[in-house]
Design a protein around this motif. Structure first.
Motif, PDB file in Angstrom:
ATOM      1  N   GLU A  93       0.809  -1.216   0.000  1.00 32.08           N
ATOM      2  CA  GLU A  93       0.000   0.000   0.000  1.00 32.08           C
ATOM      3  C   GLU A  93       0.841   1.264   0.000  1.00 32.08           C
ATOM      4  OE1 GLU A  93      -3.022  -0.304   3.096  1.00 32.08           O
ATOM      5  OE2 GLU A  93      -2.794  -2.457   2.951  1.00 32.08           O
ATOM      6  N   THR A  94       2.025   1.218   0.586  1.00 34.77           N
ATOM      7  CA  THR A  94       2.899   2.389   0.623  1.00 34.77           C
ATOM      8  C   THR A  94       4.339   1.958   0.411  1.00 34.77           C
ATOM      9  OG1 THR A  94       3.391   2.268   2.986  1.00 34.77           O
ATOM     10  CG2 THR A  94       1.385   3.473   2.368  1.00 34.77           C
ATOM     11  N   LYS A  95       5.188   2.933   0.105  1.00 30.54           N
ATOM     12  CA  LYS A  95       6.609   2.637  -0.059  1.00 30.54           C
ATOM     13  C   LYS A  95       7.208   2.158   1.264  1.00 30.54           C
ATOM     14  CE  LYS A  95      11.009   4.448  -1.722  1.00 30.54           C
ATOM     15  NZ  LYS A  95      11.653   3.265  -1.250  1.00 30.54           N
ATOM     16  N   ASP A 101       8.838  -4.695   4.195  1.00 31.07           N
ATOM     17  CA  ASP A 101       8.748  -6.057   3.668  1.00 31.07           C
ATOM     18  C   ASP A 101      10.100  -6.498   3.113  1.00 31.07           C
ATOM     19  OD1 ASP A 101       6.173  -6.729   4.313  1.00 31.07           O
ATOM     20  OD2 ASP A 101       5.358  -6.449   2.304  1.00 31.07           O
ATOM     21  N   GLY A 102      10.799  -5.564   2.467  1.00 33.06           N
ATOM     22  CA  GLY A 102      12.095  -5.870   1.885  1.00 33.06           C
ATOM     23  C   GLY A 102      13.133  -6.313   2.896  1.00 33.06           C
ATOM     24  N   ILE A 103      13.003  -5.838   4.135  1.00 29.51           N
ATOM     25  CA  ILE A 103      13.956  -6.251   5.179  1.00 29.51           C
ATOM     26  C   ILE A 103      13.367  -7.334   6.080  1.00 29.51           C
ATOM     27  CG2 ILE A 103      15.239  -4.090   5.171  1.00 29.51           C
ATOM     28  CD1 ILE A 103      13.731  -3.363   7.798  1.00 29.51           C
ATOM     29  N   GLY A 104      12.197  -7.841   5.706  1.00 24.85           N
ATOM     30  CA  GLY A 104      11.627  -8.969   6.432  1.00 24.85           C
ATOM     31  C   GLY A 104      10.701  -8.618   7.570  1.00 24.85           C
ATOM     32  N   VAL A 105      10.179  -7.396   7.605  1.00 22.74           N
ATOM     33  CA  VAL A 105       9.253  -6.989   8.652  1.00 22.74           C
ATOM     34  C   VAL A 105       7.869  -6.892   8.031  1.00 22.74           C
ATOM     35  CG1 VAL A 105       8.646  -5.188  10.310  1.00 22.74           C
ATOM     36  CG2 VAL A 105      11.049  -5.686   9.838  1.00 22.74           C
ATOM     37  N   ARG A 106       6.943  -7.707   8.486  1.00 19.41           N
ATOM     38  CA  ARG A 106       5.588  -7.720   7.929  1.00 19.41           C
ATOM     39  C   ARG A 106       4.736  -6.708   8.678  1.00 19.41           C
ATOM     40  NH1 ARG A 106       2.949  -8.929   3.547  1.00 19.41           N
ATOM     41  NH2 ARG A 106       4.246 -10.720   3.329  1.00 19.41           N
ATOM     42  N   ASP A 110      -2.594  -0.581   8.857  1.00 17.18           N
ATOM     43  CA  ASP A 110      -3.131  -0.382  10.208  1.00 17.18           C
ATOM     44  C   ASP A 110      -2.034  -0.230  11.253  1.00 17.18           C
ATOM     45  OD1 ASP A 110      -5.698  -0.546   9.203  1.00 17.18           O
ATOM     46  OD2 ASP A 110      -5.904  -2.686   9.678  1.00 17.18           O
ATOM     47  N   ASP A 111      -0.848  -0.815  10.972  1.00 18.84           N
ATOM     48  CA  ASP A 111       0.279  -0.720  11.908  1.00 18.84           C
ATOM     49  C   ASP A 111       0.925   0.669  11.872  1.00 18.84           C
ATOM     50  OD1 ASP A 111       0.055  -3.428  12.654  1.00 18.84           O
ATOM     51  OD2 ASP A 111       1.227  -4.028  10.915  1.00 18.84           O
ATOM     52  N   LEU A 112       0.664   1.438  10.824  1.00 17.47           N
ATOM     53  CA  LEU A 112       1.326   2.722  10.624  1.00 17.47           C
ATOM     54  C   LEU A 112       0.377   3.861  11.008  1.00 17.47           C
ATOM     55  CD1 LEU A 112       2.966   1.937   7.181  1.00 17.47           C
ATOM     56  CD2 LEU A 112       3.991   1.716   9.450  1.00 17.47           C
ATOM     57  N   LYS A 113       0.101   3.986  12.261  1.00 11.85           N
ATOM     58  CA  LYS A 113      -0.800   5.033  12.744  1.00 11.85           C
ATOM     59  C   LYS A 113       0.010   6.277  13.087  1.00 11.85           C
ATOM     60  CE  LYS A 113      -3.976   1.707  14.274  1.00 11.85           C
ATOM     61  NZ  LYS A 113      -5.194   1.395  14.346  1.00 11.85           N
ATOM     62  N   PRO A 114      -0.575   7.451  12.899  1.00 12.85           N
ATOM     63  CA  PRO A 114       0.142   8.686  13.238  1.00 12.85           C
ATOM     64  C   PRO A 114       0.490   8.726  14.723  1.00 12.85           C
ATOM     65  CG  PRO A 114      -1.911   9.149  12.069  1.00 12.85           C
ATOM     66  CD  PRO A 114      -1.896   7.696  12.363  1.00 12.85           C
TER      67      PRO A 114
END
Length: 115
Positions: A93-95, A101-106, A110-114
């Motif tokens: 959904e975002t960069k 994801d590229g470094i293996g963190v899923r 919803d996890d990216l709240k202000p």
């Protein structure tokens, strides 16, 4: 009642839990679906693609040890895995999600709240 997935060679409780998240609840159901369709369901349910996880499934459904996959057979399985992965990937959904994801963190949006 059918046998649990963990009764299949190479597949333990963690694989069984991943299958349950994908709607696969028994060894019989997994055998009927087959490795490719089952692995696609795992990816659709949020499992991260991993070649070893795929060929462990294939070998287990054949009743073979997980490390029995070698040479040309392994190359052919890699091609099947790549095709399954490509047909079941969704764009992040975002960069930031893509980078994590590229470094293996899923994560999900919803996890990216202000703060």
């Amino acid at each position: 009642m059918s046998d649990p997935i963990s009764t299949i060679r190479n597949l333990g409780p963690a694989y069984e839990q991943a299958c349950a998240r994908a709607g696969i609840h028994s060894a019989q159901q997994l055998r009927e679906i087959g490795p490719d369709a089952a692995y696609a369901k795992l990816l659709q349910a949020g499992s991260r693609p991993h070649f070893i996880g795929y060929y462990v499934l294939v070998m287990g459904l054949q009743g073979r040890p997980w490390n029995d996959c070698k040479g040309e057979e392994k190359k052919a399985l890699r091609q099947r895995f790549d095709a399954i992965k490509a047909s079941n990937s969704t764009a992040p959904e975002t960069k930031m999600i893509a980078d994590l994801d590229g470094i293996g963190v899923r994560v999900s949006s919803d996890d990216l709240k202000p703060a």
